[in-house]
Write an enzyme that holds these catalytic residues in place. Structure first.
Site, mmCIF file in Angstrom:
data_model
loop_
_atom_site.group_PDB
_atom_site.id
_atom_site.type_symbol
_atom_site.label_atom_id
_atom_site.label_comp_id
_atom_site.label_asym_id
_atom_site.label_seq_id
_atom_site.Cartn_x
_atom_site.Cartn_y
_atom_site.Cartn_z
ATOM 1 C CB SER A 128 28.717 6.818 8.382
ATOM 2 O OG SER A 128 29.855 7.638 8.195
ATOM 3 C CE1 TYR A 141 31.908 2.382 8.716
ATOM 4 C CE2 TYR A 141 31.933 4.603 7.785
ATOM 5 C CZ TYR A 141 31.656 3.743 8.832
ATOM 6 O OH TYR A 141 31.115 4.230 10.007
#
Length: 266
Positions: A128, A141
């Protein structure tokens, strides 16, 4: 013969888009889901839960038995998590790493012997753009995806002599159902972060809702597979999402932090 591609987390979102697109390009695609019988897709599905090693080994053994090889693995399965670090249950943090980090490693471990035997293979880890920076209320995350970026770099060097290539592709915001599947730390009434976290939670969901079509990611992954000399790092997202990584490299830490805090209204 068509290349055999295994894609984890292919029942929805980016994974489903990648699998569907590669299927139209005549790849032999195997998607995975914890409950494949509930999924209607044009490609083959096998049962696999990245947090359960035995299901990983069974799925890969099934594909090898049917196809005799696995050419490409796209480690796409993952889940989101939001919340202030102080308020987020530590067990939920561990659970996120079990899926986003250790689950990917277990899939890699299970497929490497076959790829070594073939003297060829490509492993694509979906990370990501959030993994390049610590984002407020998405710190866990960011950390799980950042850890996967670094492991990809290390693994690339370890397996290169066997003819195996390892890359990662970091998406920005895409219009998927990831927000629905996230673990959201509740906005606690007496939390010190009540106001700022609630505001940012709404902002995160808005970013996903207005994100790009996941088919953009599918086409990017297809290009990586078809590249003779793939890079180690790929970023797929809007200009400002990718430019934010450049800014982090060139700006002083405090200046970059101030930019992020202004963006998130902190």
């Amino acid at each position: 013969m068509s290349k055999v591609v295994l894609i984890t987390g292919a029942s929805s979102g980016i994974g489903k888009s990648i699998a569907t697109y590669l299927h139209t390009k005549n790849y032999k695609v195997y998607g995975t889901s914890r409950n494949p019988s509930t999924v209607e897709v044009p490609f083959s599905m096998v049962a696999l839960d990245v947090t359960k090693t035995e299901t990983i080994q069974q799925a890969i053994a099934t594909i090898i038995r049917q196809e005799g090889k696995i050419d490409v693995v796209v480690n796409n399965a993952g889940k989101g998590i939001t919340g202030p670090i102080e308020d987020t249950p530590t067990d939920e943090m561990r659970s996120n790493f079990e899926t986003n980090f250790f689950g990917v490693i277990e899939v890699i471990k299970a497929v490497l012997p076959q790829m070594r035997q073939q003297q060829s293979g490509l492993i694509i880890n979906t990370t990501s753009i959030a993994g390049y920076m610590g984002l407020p209320f998405r710190g866990i995350y960011s950390a799980s995806k950042g850890a996967l970026e670094l492991v990809t770099e290390a693994l690339s060097m370890e397996v290169k002599s066997f003819g195996i290539k390892v890359v990662n592709v970091a998406p920005g915001d895409f219009a998927t159902n990831i927000a629905a599947g996230r673990f959201h730390t509740p906005v606690y009434e007496h939390s010190a972060y009540k106001k700022t976290y609630a505001e940012n939670l709404a902002l995160m969901d808005a970013h996903v809702d207005s994100g790009r079509n996941p088919m953009v990611m599918a086409k990017a992954v297809c290009q990586i597979i078809e590249s003779n000399q793939p890079k180690i790092h790929y970023k797929v997202g809007a200009f400002m999402e990718k430019f934010s990584i450049v800014l982090k490299r060139i700006l002083p830490d405090k200046v970059y932090e101030k930019l992020l805090m202004n963006h998130y209204k902190l």
